[in-house]
Design a protein around this motif. Structure first.
Motif, PDB file in Angstrom:
ATOM      1  N   VAL A 144       9.820   5.440   1.995  1.00  0.00           N
ATOM      2  CA  VAL A 144       9.931   4.317   2.926  1.00  0.00           C
ATOM      3  C   VAL A 144      11.081   4.523   3.911  1.00  0.00           C
ATOM      4  O   VAL A 144      11.010   4.064   5.062  1.00  0.00           O
ATOM      5  N   TRP A 153       4.494  -4.389   1.390  1.00  0.00           N
ATOM      6  CA  TRP A 153       4.756  -4.852   0.019  1.00  0.00           C
ATOM      7  C   TRP A 153       4.293  -6.297  -0.047  1.00  0.00           C
ATOM      8  O   TRP A 153       4.824  -7.172   0.620  1.00  0.00           O
ATOM      9  N   PHE A 177      10.836  -2.658   4.144  1.00  0.00           N
ATOM     10  CA  PHE A 177       9.416  -2.822   3.850  1.00  0.00           C
ATOM     11  C   PHE A 177       8.816  -3.846   4.816  1.00  0.00           C
ATOM     12  O   PHE A 177       9.539  -4.627   5.440  1.00  0.00           O
TER      13      PHE A 177
END
Length: 322
Positions: A144, A153, A177
């Motif tokens: 990531v 996510w 994320f």
């Protein structure tokens, strides 16, 4: 002297009335408020306990879902209910320790309920889409880091336990994320199965069917100081160098004013259910829960101990609701 005698007589009368009430209890159906959606882990445990008490006491325990606003709607109804012993309420760690620091006007006081019992702790597993080329938490962070904001996510909503994990990992590792909130566990499970999100963390029991089919892969679990009893061989977060063990937990409380002897009776019955192997296997172990039990005082101690972590997680996630 006469005043002392009248006071003593009044105390004896009050005690006698309380004992008579306890002996007659329950004389009518009991309502159990579930402040979460139907089909969730909390719902399964609440309904399982309601059925157990129904069979033990011979009176219906009617479980009613009052979901919404991270559990605040159901707990508000609980707080406003009469403390007559005929309303009990399931609750969890998020509702009791994060909401107080996320809402500027919370319609209930987590410390204002009558404690009954700490019922269980939840295991929390992280699973990734099978197409994502990572096999553990460290590989996930490295992957990531080179794709900020691109890896999705999913969570069960802003302020939920999955959301807290996303924010914690971002704060501690510096990666970014793309948070995708869903309305509840069922919607998140469907999204994982369909490949709509890359990552999800929730009860391993919820994701296990998709792992068996090869659609997702487990890469870590929060299960305390031991490995998961539900997923053999899965390394914990701490084993992988991530010092987080925020697991949600389930508890039973009652509205303010509920007689202590009634709360103690509920506590005793809940502990009987937890001590029954067949019941815990069906209601808790199957949901990747660790049965706990204990006294009302134990629940108060857990609540007080977890509030500090709840405040920290709410701060990290910048949760602020009106």
């Amino acid at each position: 002297m006469h005043l002392v005698l009248r006071t003593a007589a009044a105390a004896i009368g009050t005690l006698a009335a309380s004992l008579a009430f306890a002996q007659a209890y329950p004389a009518k159906p009991i309502k159990m408020i579930l402040p979460i959606p139907a089909g969730s882990v909390t719902d399964v445990v609440g309904r399982g306990l309601a059925q157990w008490v129904n069979q033990a006491w011979g009176q219906p325990v009617v479980a009613e879902n009052r979901a919404g606003a991270n559990g605040t709607l159901g707990m508000e109804e609980c707080a406003r209910s009469a403390g007559d012993g005929y309303t009990v309420c399931m609750t969890d760690g998020n509702i009791m320790t994060i909401n107080p620091f996320a809402y500027s006007r919370l319609p209930y006081d987590p410390l204002g309920f009558v404690p009954i019992a700490h019922l269980a702790d939840l295991e929390v597993a992280v699973a990734v889409n099978a197409a994502l080329p990572v096999n553990n938490m460290r590989e996930l962070v490295d992957y990531v880091r080179t794709r900020p904001g691109q890896v999705t996510w999913g969570s069960t909503g802003a302020g939920s336990t999955p959301h807290m994990y996303i924010e914690w990992f971002q704060a501690k590792t510096g990666v970014q994320f793309n948070h995708i909130p869903y309305k509840g566990p069922a919607q998140l499970q469907q999204a994982m199965a369909a490949g709509e999100v890359d990552i999800a963390n929730m009860s391993p029991a919820s994701i296990a069917p998709y792992a068996k089919s090869g659609k997702v892969r487990f890469i870590g679990v929060a299960a305390g100081q031991r490995r998961s009893t539900y997923i053999t061989g899965l390394p914990t977060f701490s084993e992988q160098g991530f010092d987080i063990d925020f697991r949600n937990w389930l508890a039973l409380v009652a509205p303010k004013g509920t007689p202590n002897d009634i709360a103690r009776r509920w506590n005793a019955e809940a502990n009987k259910a937890i001590a029954d192997k067949a019941w815990t296997e069906k209601v808790m172990i199957s949901q990747a829960l660790t049965p706990t039990g204990g006294s009302p005082e134990d629940l108060v101690a857990i609540l007080e101990a977890k509030r500090k972590l709840g405040a920290e997680l709410a701060r990290i996630a910048k949760l602020k609701y009106d």
